[in-house]
Scaffold this active site. Structure first.
Site, PDB file in Angstrom:
ATOM      1  N   SER A 670      -1.871   8.433   2.830  1.00  0.00           N
ATOM      2  CA  SER A 670      -1.841   7.021   3.225  1.00  0.00           C
ATOM      3  C   SER A 670      -0.434   6.509   3.509  1.00  0.00           C
ATOM      4  O   SER A 670      -0.267   5.365   3.924  1.00  0.00           O
ATOM      5  CB  SER A 670      -2.493   6.154   2.144  1.00  0.00           C
ATOM      6  OG  SER A 670      -1.761   6.196   0.947  1.00  0.00           O
ATOM      7  N   LYS A 713      -4.370  -1.746  -3.856  1.00  0.00           N
ATOM      8  CA  LYS A 713      -3.097  -1.829  -3.136  1.00  0.00           C
ATOM      9  C   LYS A 713      -2.746  -3.278  -2.804  1.00  0.00           C
ATOM     10  O   LYS A 713      -1.583  -3.697  -2.942  1.00  0.00           O
ATOM     11  CB  LYS A 713      -3.182  -0.983  -1.862  1.00  0.00           C
ATOM     12  CG  LYS A 713      -3.235   0.517  -2.136  1.00  0.00           C
ATOM     13  CD  LYS A 713      -3.376   1.313  -0.858  1.00  0.00           C
ATOM     14  CE  LYS A 713      -3.380   2.821  -1.163  1.00  0.00           C
ATOM     15  NZ  LYS A 713      -3.515   3.633   0.052  1.00  0.00           N
TER      16      LYS A 713
END
Length: 791
Positions: A670, A713
């Site tokens: 990511s 996140k």
């Protein structure tokens, strides 16, 4: 001088031992080449191969080497005779061995009735010791102590006593013969007392064995007499039989228990086999076969319990209420198997306890962290000494019912070794289609686990085998938002810590601003464990102030924990606000990461130097992250013209990519767009916007792919004061899971390509290089044919 281990050499003592260390062999050879005298001193620690002078006792014995024999393995077997004790003055190392200067001591002993009495006492005690001891020859020892010298007598006796190395060294260090003889007499008294005690214990054991044999004989006679009289079996057997009949066992278990009872009846009561058989029957009767807890099926009560114990966690509460609703409609539903996955401190274990409370069931918890033996789950077979059932049945015995809430804590922390794989053994336990006939190795009969409500907990899922994941309904617990933490602190943590520290609610009050200060600047976590510790820390300091004021008979004022007071109690802020660092920088991009501790932000840095096209990655990056860096670099090279770079820019540059906090391992795909943005910024010299974070996987063609852990996140970004983020278009579907206030506070950009990312992230737009006229082709230098690409 030669250091020796595990032995103390006394004067007048002939001792054989083997010399193997190189330094000792050299010292021995040096002594043999001269007057055959050697100084032997015992080292403190026998495990040290090459002791230093300060690791050797300073008092030893000067000895004559009587014989030496070189063995085939290179070692030397030597026989020495002690001459006199001496004390080290200085030690020097010469040619690989020690040479010592030693001092000897000579004492004159005046004969007299007192000395004669002491020598007679020692001689008599030693004779008594030799008679009690089975290791010494009586005639040899008595002949050895017929001496007139008190020092020689003390050394001879001391050398033959069963003493520790420290005690023998203590004797050796006593230079005065009379003092030494007195100490030997004291030691003889102690050793004789020990031997007498051993003899007493041995006699007692022998008598007990004789008594046991007698009881066995009489029991057998009683059994024979009862059989002849037709009075039936013993009452203990009858009691066991009655318990087996009323235990509610399955057909197979009942047959096995009945057969085992018949075997026990025909065994001698004192035999080892009868103990094994009795233990087996005790376990068969201890596990619950038919007893069940009456379940509370009131949805309103269950909802009230869950709301009072936990704030938030709506999905999990909804799933538990669904389970209870099904229980009302179906009489015999299969047991549910849930798996709570989330960072530490979010309440997974306590939620299992609330489920038990809401349903009225018993609660048992088995911690699987560090378990690496399959027998921990299934038990050992009865053929092994000390065998027991596995932890599953042991916990069922502890619960006492067939339908408890059974928590399998830390299911992701199991490991495997040569003793088997416990996670494979759990496959049967956690499969609703199989666990009604769970087979434990010890009981060796089928046991029904289908009524058990299993709840597993884990921090991460990638360490849990896929087959085990498939058997569980996974429910993710994300980290708490700041508002949720505030509510949890007010409703649960503050009252709990106030009660535990003995502070009254009237003496301490936390304001919302004070709690917000603690949450933002003294904790940085997904759960609330550290928050609870900090609240407890404040409560303890207030308690101390109250006690101090009370002892000085001063009035105590109420403490109001405002924002300005927090630093006074907890010290300076532990975490900085990222808002102070939101300046635009070249080559520095803020990325979003997801760990088992919750969401985190990571700054990715890139810098360029003169070189030959080498890409260096540091910061303990994993294989997947390094491959993402390679993919990002390949994308940039393929788009060099569009990014305002020459086709061969990389030939003269080295690129260094670093992710700070280098001691922490990092991995995952990511960070792809974060890495590509940092490298592009470093190459073009255009700063990256410091108030923006990003996450997404990159492909070679510049596509941005979806990622996991979006909620965690974004929570991390919001917690660090970042309110703008670039996210993959594929993750737009996950927006409903994001708290509403996060969506409201943050500006989220969903992108599909790297070009969109660079337009958003860089301070200004990149200007591509102008195309060269067709008649004047740009000189590219020698390049392979397959790389002659045009844009």
């Amino acid at each position: 001088m030669m250091p020796i281990r595990d032995v103390v050499i006394f004067p007048y003592m002939m001792t054989p031992f083997v010399v193997g260390r190189e330094s000792s062999v050299r010292a021995l050879e040096e002594a043999l080449s001269g007057d055959k005298k050697i100084f032997l001193a015992t080292q403190h620690d026998a495990s040290v191969d090459e002791p230093r002078p300060d690791e050797i006792f300073h008092v030893g014995t000067i000895a004559n080497i009587v014989q030496s024999l070189k063995l085939p393995d290179g070692n030397i077997k030597v026989l020495v005779e002690g001459v006199e004790r001496a004390k080290i003055v200085s030690v020097s190392e010469e040619e690989g061995f020690f040479r010592a200067v030693v001092k000897t001591f000579h004492y004159k002993v005046e004969a007299g009735p007192q000395l004669d009495a002491l020598m007679s006492r020692v001689t008599g005690l030693f004779e008594q010791y030799v008679k009690l001891s089975q290791n010494l020859n009586y005639e040899t020892m008595i002949a050895a102590i017929r001496v007139d010298d008190p020092g020689k007598l003390a050394d001879t006796v001391g050398a033959n006593l069963q003493l520790t190395i420290e005690e023998k060294q203590e004797l050796l260090e006593i230079f005065d013969p009379v003092d030494r003889l007195t100490r030997v007499a004291d030691m003889l008294d102690i050793e004789i007392e020990k031997l007498n005690m051993d003899r007493t214990i041995q006699g007692r054991v022998k008598r007990q064995m004789e008594k046991a044999q007698k009881e066995y004989y009489l029991n057998e006679k009683i059994k024979a007499i009862q059989k002849e009289l037709g009075r039936g079996e013993k009452s203990e057997i009858d009691e066991l039989k009655k318990k087996i009949e009323t235990a509610g066992m399955s057909k197979d278990a009942l047959e096995k228990a009945t057969a085992e009872l018949k075997r026990l009846e025909n065994m001698p009561p004192m035999s080892a086999e009868s103990t094994v058989s009795r233990n087996y029957l005790d376990w068969m009767l201890a596990v619950p076969w038919k007893k069940r807890t009456k379940e509370i099926r009131d949805l309103a009560y269950a909802q009230q319990v869950l709301e009072s114990d936990h704030h938030g966690l709506e999905k999990i509460k909804e799933r538990i209420l669904e389970f209870l609703a099904v229980r009302q409609l179906v009489k015999e539903p299969k047991g549910s198997i849930l798996c709570f996955v989330g960072p530490p401190g979010v309440g997974k274990t306590s939620l299992g306890m609330s489920v038990a409370k809401a349903t009225g069931r018993k609660f048992v918890r088995l911690s699987l962290g560090g378990v690496r033996d399959e027998a921990e789950i299934r038990g050992h077979r009865r053929t092994y000494i000390g065998a027991l059932p596995g932890q599953i049945l042991q916990m069922m015995k502890k619960a006492g019912t067939r339908n408890p809430v059974f928590m399998l804590d830390e299911v992701d922390k199991m490991s495997t070794d040569f003793r088997g794989d416990p996670s494979a053994a759990l496959l049967e336990v956690l499969d609703p289609e199989q666990n009604y006939m769970f087979m434990d190795h010890y009981l060796d009969v089928e046991y029904d686990l289908s009524q058990v409500f299993f709840i597993a907990t884990a921090n991460v899922l990638h360490t849990v085998p896929p087959a085990l994941q498939d058997r569980m309904e996974v429910i993710r617990l994300s980290g708490y938002t700041e508002l949720e933490k505030m509510e949890i602190a007010k409703r649960f943590l503050v009252p709990k810590q106030v009660k535990q520290t003995g502070v009254k609610a009237a003496d301490l009050e936390f304001t919302d601003e004070g709690l917000q200060e603690i949450i933002q600047y003294y904790t940085r976590e997904a759960g609330v464990r550290n928050l609870e510790r900090e609240v407890g820390n404040i409560c303890r300091k207030v308690a101390r102030q109250m006690v101090a004021a009370k002892s000085q008979k001063k009035p105590t004022a109420k403490t109001v924990m405002k924002m300005s007071k927090v630093a006074e109690f907890l010290g300076p802020q532990k975490f900085r606000n990222m808002a102070m660092e939101k300046n635009n920088q070249i080559g520095a991009t803020i990325g979003l990461a997801w760990t088992e501790m919750g969401g985190q932000i990571l700054t990715t840095e890139a810098t360029i130097m003169e070189g030959r096209g080498k890409l260096t990655t540091t910061g303990k990056l994993g294989d997947v992250m390094q491959e993402s860096a390679q993919a990002a670099m390949s994308y940039i090279r393929s788009r060099a013209h569009t990014l305002g770079l020459t086709r061969d820019f990389y030939r003269h540059l080295d690129i260094h990519l670093h992710v700070p906090e280098g001691a922490i391992p990092k991995d995952g795909p990511s960070a792809g767009i974060t890495i590509a943005t940092s490298i592009t910024s470093a190459l073009t010299g255009i700063p990256v916007r410091g108030e923006m974070a990003m996450t997404g996987e990159i492909t070679l063609r510049g596509r941005v792919l979806g990622i996991g852990g979006l909620k965690e996140k974004l929570l991390a970004a919001h917690r660090h004061g970042i309110f703008e983020a670039v996210l993959p278009r594929d993750n737009e579907k996950d927006l409903p899971d994001i708290p509403e206030y996060i969506r409201k506070d943050m500006k989220l950009h969903f992108v599909e390509s790297m070009d969109e990312v660079l337009k958003l992230a860089l301070e200004k737009e990149i200007e591509p290089l102008p195309l060269a006229p067709a008649a004047q082709p740009v000189e590219m230098g020698p390049r392979p044919a397959e790389e002659n690409l045009t844009h």
